[in-house]
Design an enzyme around this catalytic site. Structure first.
Site, PDB file in Angstrom:
ATOM      1  N   ASP A   4       0.844  -1.151   0.059  1.00 28.30           N
ATOM      2  CA  ASP A   4       0.059   0.162  -0.092  1.00 28.30           C
ATOM      3  C   ASP A   4       0.901   1.141  -0.074  1.00 28.30           C
ATOM      4  OD1 ASP A   4      -2.271   1.380   0.034  1.00 28.30           O
ATOM      5  OD2 ASP A   4      -2.823   1.236   2.108  1.00 28.30           O
ATOM      6  N   HIS A  62       2.617   3.588  -9.101  1.00 25.71           N
ATOM      7  CA  HIS A  62       2.435   1.985  -9.310  1.00 25.71           C
ATOM      8  C   HIS A  62       3.354   1.726 -10.220  1.00 25.71           C
ATOM      9  CE1 HIS A  62      -1.676   2.383  -7.556  1.00 25.71           C
ATOM     10  NE2 HIS A  62      -2.246   3.233  -8.682  1.00 25.71           N
ATOM     11  N   SER A 120     -10.728  -6.728  -4.798  1.00 25.00           N
ATOM     12  CA  SER A 120     -12.043  -6.889  -5.625  1.00 25.00           C
ATOM     13  C   SER A 120     -12.810  -5.195  -5.256  1.00 25.00           C
ATOM     14  CB  SER A 120     -13.107  -7.842  -5.032  1.00 25.00           C
ATOM     15  OG  SER A 120     -12.875  -7.847  -3.404  1.00 25.00           O
ATOM     16  N   GLU A 121     -12.404  -4.670  -4.392  1.00 27.66           N
ATOM     17  CA  GLU A 121     -12.950  -3.209  -4.133  1.00 27.66           C
ATOM     18  C   GLU A 121     -12.146  -2.253  -5.116  1.00 27.66           C
ATOM     19  OE1 GLU A 121     -12.079  -5.444  -1.535  1.00 27.66           O
ATOM     20  OE2 GLU A 121     -14.087  -5.903  -1.369  1.00 27.66           O
ATOM     21  N   TRP A 150       3.087   8.173  -2.570  1.00 26.63           N
ATOM     22  CA  TRP A 150       4.366   8.163  -2.882  1.00 26.63           C
ATOM     23  C   TRP A 150       4.319   9.209  -4.002  1.00 26.63           C
ATOM     24  CZ3 TRP A 150       7.227   7.817  -7.372  1.00 26.63           C
ATOM     25  CH2 TRP A 150       8.600   7.615  -7.010  1.00 26.63           C
ATOM     26  N   ARG A 208       1.970  -4.973   6.285  1.00 32.33           N
ATOM     27  CA  ARG A 208       1.223  -3.913   5.361  1.00 32.33           C
ATOM     28  C   ARG A 208       1.947  -2.576   5.548  1.00 32.33           C
ATOM     29  NH1 ARG A 208      -4.881  -2.636   4.377  1.00 32.33           N
ATOM     30  NH2 ARG A 208      -4.613  -0.884   3.009  1.00 32.33           N
ATOM     31  N   ARG A 267      -5.196  -1.747   8.657  1.00 33.17           N
ATOM     32  CA  ARG A 267      -6.430  -2.752   8.514  1.00 33.17           C
ATOM     33  C   ARG A 267      -6.044  -3.627   7.467  1.00 33.17           C
ATOM     34  NH1 ARG A 267      -7.801   2.494   6.561  1.00 33.17           N
ATOM     35  NH2 ARG A 267      -7.161   2.756   4.494  1.00 33.17           N
ATOM     36  N   LEU A 300      10.765 -20.699  -4.464  1.00 26.20           N
ATOM     37  CA  LEU A 300       9.867 -19.955  -3.795  1.00 26.20           C
ATOM     38  C   LEU A 300       8.361 -19.982  -4.414  1.00 26.20           C
ATOM     39  CD1 LEU A 300       9.198 -17.327  -2.382  1.00 26.20           C
ATOM     40  CD2 LEU A 300       9.894 -16.103  -4.164  1.00 26.20           C
TER      41      LEU A 300
HETATM   42  C1  IPE Z   1      -5.582  -2.813  -0.194  1.00 26.72           C
HETATM   43  O1  IPE Z   1      -5.234  -1.470  -0.388  1.00 26.72           O
HETATM   44  C2  IPE Z   1      -5.524  -3.859  -1.421  1.00 26.72           C
HETATM   45  C3  IPE Z   1      -3.959  -3.686  -2.138  1.00 26.72           C
HETATM   46  C4  IPE Z   1      -2.881  -3.373  -1.582  1.00 26.72           C
HETATM   47  C5  IPE Z   1      -4.142  -4.180  -3.582  1.00 26.72           C
HETATM   48  P1  IPE Z   1      -6.255  -0.378  -0.726  1.00 26.72           P
HETATM   49  O2  IPE Z   1      -5.310   1.011  -0.695  1.00 26.72           O
HETATM   50  O3  IPE Z   1      -7.218  -0.556  -1.602  1.00 26.72           O
HETATM   51  O4  IPE Z   1      -7.016  -0.484   0.623  1.00 26.72           O
HETATM   52  P2  IPE Z   1      -7.880   0.727   1.313  1.00 26.72           P
HETATM   53  O5  IPE Z   1      -8.986   1.218   0.391  1.00 26.72           O
HETATM   54  O6  IPE Z   1      -7.052   1.583   1.853  1.00 26.72           O
HETATM   55  O7  IPE Z   1      -8.467  -0.225   2.723  1.00 26.72           O
HETATM   56  C1  IPE Z   2      -1.326   0.192  -3.768  1.00 28.08           C
HETATM   57  O1  IPE Z   2      -1.136   1.726  -3.294  1.00 28.08           O
HETATM   58  C2  IPE Z   2      -1.656  -0.248  -5.070  1.00 28.08           C
HETATM   59  C3  IPE Z   2      -2.826  -0.745  -5.109  1.00 28.08           C
HETATM   60  C4  IPE Z   2      -3.907  -0.881  -4.177  1.00 28.08           C
HETATM   61  C5  IPE Z   2      -3.402  -1.117  -6.515  1.00 28.08           C
HETATM   62  P1  IPE Z   2      -2.470   2.624  -3.504  1.00 28.08           P
HETATM   63  O2  IPE Z   2      -3.015   2.965  -5.146  1.00 28.08           O
HETATM   64  O3  IPE Z   2      -3.450   2.135  -2.592  1.00 28.08           O
HETATM   65  O4  IPE Z   2      -1.964   3.925  -2.802  1.00 28.08           O
HETATM   66  P2  IPE Z   2      -2.504   4.950  -1.757  1.00 28.08           P
HETATM   67  O5  IPE Z   2      -3.094   4.070  -0.641  1.00 28.08           O
HETATM   68  O6  IPE Z   2      -3.465   5.629  -2.526  1.00 28.08           O
HETATM   69  O7  IPE Z   2      -1.311   5.768  -1.366  1.00 28.08           O
HETATM   70 MG    MG Z   3      -4.092   2.268  -0.542  1.00 29.62          MG
END
Ligand code: IPE
Ligand code: IPE
Ligand code: MG
Length: 243
Positions: free
Chosen positions: A20, A37, A66-67, A25, A188, A194, A131
């Site tokens: 995350d 990304h 999935s969200e 970043w 995480r 979470r 692995l």
């Molecule tokens: C969780 O991160 C999913 C992935 C890392 C792929 P999110 O950034 O989507 O989670 P929330 O929305 O902060 O809970």
């Molecule tokens: C994690 O980074 C990658 C995915 C969930 C695909 P985020 O895109 O959630 O980055 P933040 O949480 O917005 O910083």
């Molecule tokens: Mg995120």
């Protein structure tokens, strides 16, 4: 305490990571989220390599939930393009390094060409033992659990499953992770504390480690630090502690 991992600690057999912080970043640098990304992919590469060097047998990474389909269309498109890029550029290297790749999640929502690449990669790397890398894509744990329940009900209605045989073990055997041990350590990044619908069943007794590092900045050193933290925990599983 930093430096190389000592041999005194036990190595977790399965490390799961919620990657995350890519968006933050990029935002901190005045860049579009996609730039984060893109950097995140480099961190994936580094982390897979680090896990292999450390001798961790199972590594599971949350790449797209999935969200996450709820994100703006443009960001979802960019993430899918990056996924294509990762699969195309990385599979030969993973195979060469003895990595077995598995993907868990709802494939019906992924494009056909991506599903084909995943299937080919899984087939190609099936015999690798160095692995076990699992990437969760279009993955949601509640959906995984509901699917397992649906499957068992169907089997029961068809007379192939006695309700008495619905046990923790038989239920686990219907999850997407059926061939993978439960995680010992969940990490995480980005400071969020979470689970975000990741491996809800499998994390029952996993040690949770949350770090502030944003995913694109994640290095082998961060992984080693998390393992050190893991080694300081007393895993009791509801029984009496050992310390
Ligand atoms: C969780 O991160 C999913 C992935 C890392 C792929 P999110 O950034 O989507 O989670 P929330 O929305 O902060 O809970
Ligand atoms: C994690 O980074 C990658 C995915 C969930 C695909 P985020 O895109 O959630 O980055 P933040 O949480 O917005 O910083
Ligand atoms: Mg995120």
């Amino acid at each position: 305490m930093q430096g190389t991992l000592t041999t005194t600690g036990t190595l977790p057999q399965h490390v799961a990571i919620i990657m995350d912080g890519n968006g933050r970043w990029a935002k901190a640098r005045g860049l579009p989220r996609t730039a984060g990304h893109r950097k995140g992919i480099e961190a994936v590469r580094r982390t897979v390599e680090a896990a292999r060097e450390l001798g961790i047998p199972y590594l599971t990474m949350f790449g797209f939930s999935s969200e996450n389909w709820r994100r703006p269309e443009g960001e979802v498109f960019d993430l899918m393009q990056l996924l294509r890029f990762y699969l195309r550029s990385e599979i030969a290297e993973l195979h060469k390094n003895g990595v077995r790749l598995r993907v868990i999640g709802d494939r019906s929502r992924l494009s056909g060409d991506i599903v084909t690449m995943i299937e080919n990669a899984e087939e190609l790397t099936r015999g690798n033992r160095e692995l076990n890398l699992t990437i969760a894509l279009s993955y949601g744990a509640r959906q995984e659990i509901a699917n397992a329940a649906r499957q068992m009900v169907r089997e029961a209605l068809a007379g192939r499953l006695d309700p008495e045989d619905v046990t923790e073990e038989s239920f686990s055997g219907r999850l997407l992770t059926r061939d993978i041990p439960d995680p010992d350590l969940l990490l995480r990044t980005s400071g969020e504390q979470r689970i975000s619908n990741f491996l809800l069943w499998q994390l029952a007794y996993t040690e949770l480690v949350f770090v502030d590092t944003l995913w694109p900045d994640f290095t082998k050193r961060d992984l080693e630090d998390a393992i050190r933290e893991f080694n300081q925990r007393d895993r009791r599983y509801g029984a009496v502690g050992t310390r």
